[in-house]
Design an enzyme around this catalytic site. Structure first.
Site, short mmCIF file in Angstrom:
data_model
loop_
_atom_site.label_atom_id
_atom_site.label_comp_id
_atom_site.label_asym_id
_atom_site.label_seq_id
_atom_site.Cartn_x
_atom_site.Cartn_y
_atom_site.Cartn_z
N ARG A 43 0.52 -1.21 0.30
CA ARG A 43 -0.26 -0.15 -0.31
C ARG A 43 1.17 1.09 -0.02
NH1 ARG A 43 -2.35 -3.86 3.59
NH2 ARG A 43 -3.86 -4.43 3.73
N LYS B 291 -3.13 -2.58 7.88
CA LYS B 291 -3.55 -2.13 8.64
C LYS B 291 -3.92 -2.68 9.98
CE LYS B 291 -6.55 -0.30 5.01
NZ LYS B 291 -7.73 -0.84 3.67
N HIS C 238 -2.72 2.75 -5.92
CA HIS C 238 -3.28 1.70 -5.63
C HIS C 238 -3.36 1.03 -6.43
CE1 HIS C 238 -4.61 -0.24 -1.27
NE2 HIS C 238 -5.66 -0.79 -2.79
N ARG D 214 -1.15 -1.67 -6.78
CA ARG D 214 -0.78 -3.03 -6.06
C ARG D 214 -1.88 -3.84 -6.37
NH1 ARG D 214 -1.20 -4.65 -0.64
NH2 ARG D 214 -3.54 -4.74 0.31
N HIS E 54 -3.79 -9.38 3.56
CA HIS E 54 -4.77 -9.38 3.51
C HIS E 54 -5.61 -10.13 5.03
CE1 HIS E 54 -6.57 -8.63 -0.52
NE2 HIS E 54 -5.77 -7.48 0.01
N TYR F 22 -9.85 -10.95 -6.67
CA TYR F 22 -8.44 -11.24 -7.61
C TYR F 22 -9.04 -12.69 -8.45
CZ TYR F 22 -6.63 -7.24 -5.12
OH TYR F 22 -6.08 -6.53 -4.73
#
Length: 321
Positions: free
Chosen positions: A171, A196, A264, A267, A290, A299
């Protein structure tokens, strides 16, 4: 004035609601470690909800919230839609209000049953749009911007940041959060990033990424202390994400890319291009950081959509139909 006092002044509602909100928001920031932007969005959503309730002529207190009916919540959602707020923002608002309601319940005030009784708005999940491989590689090279009136070290800096986004799937906040000590140079073939939820992960840095960072460090005119930011701005301070976004915007015209070609998107391209080369979904999940495999599974839809587009364009029977 403290942050708590600022929140108290900005929120409508009775004193008991404002006091509970201050404790809740502080917990989101310090205990759950949500980003400042997320905490601010939740604060704004609560303020709008309380302001909506206050339009009825009463200053909402905690007993008022406990006694709400589902129609009261639906009325708020309907009013926000009339103001032009989309389903995705409404879903976030409802999630924030439910978080506040759970806080009230934990503190012994009781349950705001109305918030649980209202369904979240349906939001169509937007699929990420990966860039073509050639365009993604070009963005991570300083050569594409040689005609711009920029110092060579700035071009190399931007190329190194974008190389980390595309070559390691970071990110933009993760790339700009790297310190000089984290730099993948001198034989170091991985970077450790804080993603995150303050979760740390290690991501491989391929040779091209290492070379881009080494070139930037060779040209950078500033002495970078080990614990200082790896990427710095024109005056030597931490590099702003906005500068990287503007750099990408300047390349879109030269590469013939749409407005969806953002930092982004690199990514997303990292994940989609790995998957197209038979990359393992679990491994890609770990590389991206994730928390849920369901997020990574988006994806698979992207890859299938691209294959279907290629089929429609190339297959003779598809063209005839």
């Amino acid at each position: 004035m403290s942050d708590a006092e600022s929140v108290d002044l900005l929120l409508p509602g009775a004193p008991d609601v404002r006091a509970a909100a201050i404790t809740w928001l502080d917990g989101l920031a310090t205990e759950r470690r949500l980003s400042p932007n997320t905490v601010e969005a939740y604060r704004r959503d609560l303020r709008q909800f309380l302001a909506h309730l206050a339009k009825g002529g009463t200053n909402p207190d905690i007993p008022t919230l406990i006694g709400l009916k589902p129609r009261d919540v639906r009325g708020f959602m309907s009013a926000r839609r009339q103001d032009g707020v989309g389903g995705r923002s409404l879903m976030r608002a409802l999630a924030g209000l439910r978080s506040f309601a759970r806080h009230l319940d934990r503190e012994g005030h009781g349950s705001v049953a109305a918030l649980s009784a209202v369904r979240s708005p349906k939001v169509e999940r937007r699929l990420p749009r990966p860039l073509p491989v050639a365009a993604a590689i070009a963005m991570a090279s300083p050569d594409i911007r040689l005609g711009e009136d920029r110092p060579s070290w700035v071009l190399s800096r931007d190329a190194a940041v974008l190389a980390l986004l595309y070559g390691s799937g970071l990110r933009i906040s993760e790339a700009l959060g790297l310190t000089r000590r984290d730099a993948p140079v001198g034989g170091v073939d991985a970077v450790t990033v804080v993603g995150k939820g303050q979760k740390t992960r290690s991501v491989p840095a391929i040779a091209q990424v290492q070379a881009a960072v080494e070139e930037y460090l060779k040209l950078c005119p500033y002495a970078l202390p080990p614990e200082g930011p790896l990427f710095v701005g024109a005056k030597g301070g931490p590099l702003s994400p906005r500068i990287v976004q503007l750099a990408v915007a300047s390349m879109r015209g030269a590469l013939g890319l749409p407005s969806t070609a953002t930092p982004h998107a690199l990514r997303h391209s990292f994940a989609s291009h790995l998957l197209a080369r038979q990359g393992d979904l679990r491994a890609i999940q770990e590389l991206l950081g994730h928390a849920s495999l369901a997020t990574t599974q988006v994806y698979t839809k992207v890859d299938s959509a691209r294959l279907l587009d290629a089929f429609d364009a190339a297959h003779p029977r598809a063209r005839a139909s």
